[in-house]
Design a protein around this motif. Structure first.
Motif, mmCIF file in Angstrom:
data_model
loop_
_atom_site.group_PDB
_atom_site.id
_atom_site.type_symbol
_atom_site.label_atom_id
_atom_site.label_comp_id
_atom_site.label_asym_id
_atom_site.label_seq_id
_atom_site.Cartn_x
_atom_site.Cartn_y
_atom_site.Cartn_z
ATOM 1 N N VAL A 130 26.268 14.253 1.478
ATOM 2 C CA VAL A 130 25.620 15.559 1.449
ATOM 3 C C VAL A 130 24.787 15.669 0.182
ATOM 4 O O VAL A 130 25.265 15.359 -0.915
ATOM 5 N N GLY A 131 23.547 16.088 0.344
ATOM 6 C CA GLY A 131 22.684 16.334 -0.801
ATOM 7 C C GLY A 131 22.072 17.719 -0.757
ATOM 8 O O GLY A 131 21.970 18.409 -1.761
ATOM 9 N N ARG A 132 21.698 18.154 0.448
ATOM 10 C CA ARG A 132 21.082 19.472 0.633
ATOM 11 C C ARG A 132 22.104 20.419 1.275
ATOM 12 O O ARG A 132 22.625 20.143 2.361
ATOM 13 N N TRP A 172 11.882 25.522 -0.958
ATOM 14 C CA TRP A 172 12.859 24.741 -0.194
ATOM 15 C C TRP A 172 12.762 23.248 -0.492
ATOM 16 O O TRP A 172 13.692 22.500 -0.202
ATOM 17 N N GLU A 173 11.650 22.800 -1.053
ATOM 18 C CA GLU A 173 11.534 21.389 -1.429
ATOM 19 C C GLU A 173 12.115 21.115 -2.811
ATOM 20 O O GLU A 173 12.577 20.004 -3.091
ATOM 21 N N GLN A 198 10.100 24.043 8.091
ATOM 22 C CA GLN A 198 9.313 22.853 7.794
ATOM 23 C C GLN A 198 9.937 21.998 6.697
ATOM 24 O O GLN A 198 9.509 20.858 6.481
ATOM 25 N N ALA A 199 10.932 22.537 6.005
ATOM 26 C CA ALA A 199 11.570 21.804 4.904
ATOM 27 C C ALA A 199 12.484 20.712 5.455
ATOM 28 O O ALA A 199 12.758 20.638 6.654
#
Length: 863
Positions: A130-132, A172-173, A198-199
């Motif tokens: 998990v990163g996001r 979000w980026e 779109q992220a």
């Protein structure tokens, strides 16, 4: 270079593995997590050797694999600053055993959902799965999620705001771990949703109070639609919902919630019954009656609830009669207007006044005076702005404000004259008997106790704050309400944030905390308090459970004492008595089939439309007292009916839940201090001396670890102690700390399979179990298991192996250089150990589709 099939190899990223197929420049290698094709030049062959390796190397490698096996399954070595409980570890294991996964965690209030969330997150972050991360919760809980993830687990969540989310900002980026309120994010105007969709996908989405994701025939909430759109766009991998009351009386809405998690299993267009068999795959429900400490001792006991009564003074009695007549007359007038906007608005105002009057004379007097003062000025109504039933504090503020607005519609034809009489009568009440009775109860029954008091309305809150301040001093009081202001407290206006109030109360700096429903959820007050007084009784019984949940939660060391204050001569008190009697009957009915009636009652209340309780109290005054019993029974005929009880029994009966008796042998009996022997051994292997001063470790960092970004050359006073103050959290060692990660990585890369250990009576074979199936789209952690080859083989779990290996760590271990010949026949014993282990797999409750067993170490007696 080519490598033969089955050759044992080491890869700097993937760890140990076995070659499945060797090509000209690459090899397909089965690592513990699955198959990978890697360059031959990146592989180091680690052939089995007929001589032993240094004991410290093999012991350290076994310790490292055991630590990861334990933590990947249970999260027990996370750097949490709270003591972990078996049911929390079990929830963590259920959710992360395979990843990505989808779960609804419907634990009872007070069982530590944020701890469970942190325990789920840490192993996934540590393993790089998990990163996001996106956390969605009600607006009132955003700050709490931020604060608890940071202070308990050192997980930093960025708070989402619309101001930060612009077309140019790339919010979000640039932010990978985010917490956002459902209310803020659900509105997709101005491109907010487009940018989110779109992220990059989210590895994990957590939704707190997930019952707000509501969908039924009439339509879906904006929050539900947001998750649905993210799912349709393929932007969610893993998802965990938290809700204490996921079923709100609507099977279709409940199934729609489950469908968000598992569309392959649940369909709101079909009946609930046939789909219940899939519930254990997606829903977890633990309750206070079943949770225990690591010794199996129950942690919670039902609160002790009692009531004290009081009677009105002559002035209060006169006002109550006049107020009752005013409301009755007004309701008759509203009925004559019909079911149009005007009639509904008038009825709404009168109900708000009735609720205020049941709280205190002060609360309704303020509303009456303001309405009388501005009645002739026509202003807009708040009728269409009425908040939802889920926001109790907003509803209370609405009740207070609505009667004060100068609505263009009169409540009755001679309203001004009637209001003047009421205001005069209210002003004659110089002292409210209820408040005096509360002070008596505190003085007599809780003379040394810290006390939490709940009231629905701010005027009543100010009244009790004033009384307490006059008797015990201003320093004795703190408060929580929706706007952080308390007016007319000893003639002053006080301001205080809920966080400041909770901190002062929990620290013992204030003896009394008086809260509106703003403190009914999302705040822990059990540290120094176990006494709660209901200054007034909300019309919805669920609010009582939420209030008590602020104290009756993990960390509470005493049985919670709850005191109700009531006047038996009022209609509201009579209705409450009847409602309480009915609730007790429901509890008995549940107890006949289930072990946790109190827990199930909360679900029954959650399934009940709140408007039922409002109509009970609002309409009771209009009927004759002689028919009150008959009227009440008819009105509540559906409440807690067999359909609701059956639904609750079936849902709880099918949900997965923690059972100490079944899993107690599997639960690791370890904590952070059990990492210390391994860490010290790794420092010793790197020729670093450790100074232990005041319980902390001080040392120069080993050179191989300095390659990791952010690691310092020297560390002082590092500890394995969860009780470390928050400001010193950087000194806490655990899985996830950079130093611990480097120690584990280095230990796992150490060569050598076999070592001589004098303390062993029988050989110990260590195996790693993984899933051979790699096309399921889910990553499962490996499991370490040992087999002691006595005359009758016995199995050792990963935590038992670590406990035993820790006992070997002493200076003499580092002096062993290996090189001894392996006893004849010992290599063949590995096959016997593996055969035995294959028969024991069902006892491990693993979820591997096709278990694969790899022999990774052998320890034998050097005597």
């Amino acid at each position: 270079m080519t490598l033969p099939e089955g050759a044992r190899v080491w890869h700097a990223v993937h760890g140990a593995g076995r070659v499945e197929l060797s090509r000209r420049m690459t090899a397909i290698v089965r690592f513990t997590h699955g198959l990978e094709e890697v360059l031959l030049s990146d592989l180091e062959e680690r052939p089995d050797t007929p001589v032993t390796a240094p004991a410290a190397d093999v012991v350290a490698r076994v310790q490292a694999e055991a630590i990861l096996s334990i933590n990947n399954a249970w999260g027990v070595f996370s750097r949490s600053r709270v003591t972990l409980l078996p049911h929390q570890l079990w929830v963590c294991r259920q959710v992360i055993t395979r990843w990505p996964s989808r779960w609804l965690v419907a634990d009872d209030v007070g069982l530590g959902k944020t701890v469970e969330a942190g325990l789920i997150l840490w192993p996934l972050l540590s393993r790089g799965l998990v990163g996001r991360v996106l956390v969605l919760c009600p607006a009132s809980l955003v700050e709490q999620w931020q604060e608890r993830m940071r202070t308990m687990f050192d997980i930093r969540l960025t708070r989402y705001t619309r101001e930060a989310d612009t077309a140019k900002s790339g919010f979000w980026e640039t932010h990978r771990t985010v917490v956002a309120s459902l209310q803020t994010l659900r509105d997709g105007k101005k491109g907010y949703h487009d940018r989110l969709l779109q992220a990059e996908p989210w590895d994990l989405v957590i939704v707190d109070e997930a019952h707000h994701l509501h969908a039924h025939e009439a339509g879906s909430t904006l929050s539900y639609r947001l998750i649905e759109r993210l799912e349709e766009a393929g932007r969610i991998k893993g998802m965990v919902f938290f809700s204490g009351t996921p079923h709100r009386g609507d099977d279709e809405a409940f199934l729609a919630l489950l469908q968000l998690l598992r569309p392959d299993r649940f369909d709101p267009g079909r009946p609930l019954g046939p789909q219940l068999k899939y519930l254990p795959e997606v829903m977890i429900r633990n309750n206070k009656q079943h949770v225990t400490d690591l010794s199996g001792e129950p942690l919670f006991h039902p609160p002790h609830v009692r009531s004290v009564t009081y009677t009105y003074s002559p002035e209060e009695a006169r006002f109550y009669r006049q107020m009752t007549e005013f409301i009755t007359t007004g309701k008759a007038y509203a009925s004559s207007l019909g079911d149009n906007t005007q009639g509904r608005a008038v009825m709404l105002v009168l109900i708000a006044m009735q609720k205020l009057a049941s709280s205190s004379v002060a609360a309704v007097r303020r509303a009456l005076e303001r309405r009388l003062g501005g009645l002739k000025a026509a202003t807009r109504t708040y009728f269409e702005m009425r908040p939802g039933d889920d926001d109790a504090d907003a509803q209370a503020r609405f009740d207070e404000l609505l009667p004060l607005e100068e609505l263009q519609w009169r409540l009755m034809e001679d309203e001004i004259e009637r209001l003047e009489e009421l205001v005069e009568s209210a002003r004659s009440v110089m002292e409210e008997t209820k408040i005096h009775r509360i002070l008596e109860a505190i003085e007599k029954d809780y003379p040394e106790e810290n006390v939490l008091l709940f009231s629905e309305y701010k005027a009543t809150q100010s009244l009790i704050l004033t009384a307490l301040a006059e008797k015990y001093g201003m320093d004795s009081i703190v408060f929580i309400n929706g706007d952080d202001r308390a007016e007319d407290v000893c003639g002053e206006t006080l301001t205080m944030s809920r966080q400041e109030a909770a901190e002062r109360f929990n620290a013992g700096q204030a003896r009394f905390l008086v809260s509106t429903e703003a403190g009914g959820e999302g705040i822990d007050l059990q540290r120094r308090c176990h006494t709660l007084i209901h200054v007034d009784l909300p019309w919805n019984p669920m609010r009582l459970h939420q209030r008590v949940g602020r104290l009756n939660r993990y960390g509470q060391r005493h049985r919670v004492e709850v005191l109700n204050i009531r006047n038996p001569d009022t209609v509201e008190s009579i209705i409450w008595e009847k409602l309480d009697s009915k609730i007790r009957r429901i509890t008995r009915a549940l107890a006949s089939a289930m072990d946790e009636p109190e827990d199930l009652l909360e679900l029954v209340l959650g399934m009940t439309d709140p408007s039922l309780f409002t109509s009970l109290f609002a309409e009771a005054q209009q009927g004759p007292r002689a028919r009150l019993d008959e009227w009440f029974d008819e009105k509540t005929r559906q409440f807690g009916g067999e359909d609701a009880l059956t639904a609750v029994r079936e849902i709880v009966g099918h949900a997965a839940h923690f059972d100490y008796g079944q899993v107690s042998d599997l639960i690791p009996k370890l904590d952070l201090p059990d990492l210390a022997p391994f860490f010290k051994l790794m420092l010793g292997l790197n020729h670093r001396q450790v100074r232990e001063e005041g319980g902390g470790l001080t040392f120069n960092t080993p050179k191989p670890w300095l390659d990791e970004f952010g690691i310092l050359p020297v560390y002082r006073d590092l500890v394995f102690d969860r009780e470390l103050p928050r400001e010193d959290s950087g000194r806490l060692l655990g899985v996830g700390h950079r130093l611990m990660e480097m120690a584990l990585k280095q230990a796992r890369s150490l060569p050598g399979l076999t070592a001589s250990v004098p303390e062993l009576q029988y050989p110990l074979m260590v195996f790693q179990i993984s899933d051979s199936l790699t096309d399921a789209g889910q990553a499962a952690p490996t499991t370490l298991v040992g087999v002691s080859l006595a005359e009758k083989p016995t199995m050792k779990l990963d935590w038992e192996i670590l406990q035993w290996a820790n006992t070997l760590v002493r200076p003499s271990l580092l002096r062993d250089e290996g090189g001894q010949e392996i006893p004849a026949g010992l290599p063949d014993e590995a096959a016997r150990g593996q055969t035995f282990l294959e028969t024991m797999l069902p006892q491990l409750h693993l979820v591997y589709t096709l278990p694969r067993i790899d022999h990774i170490a052998t320890l034998f007696s050097g005597k």
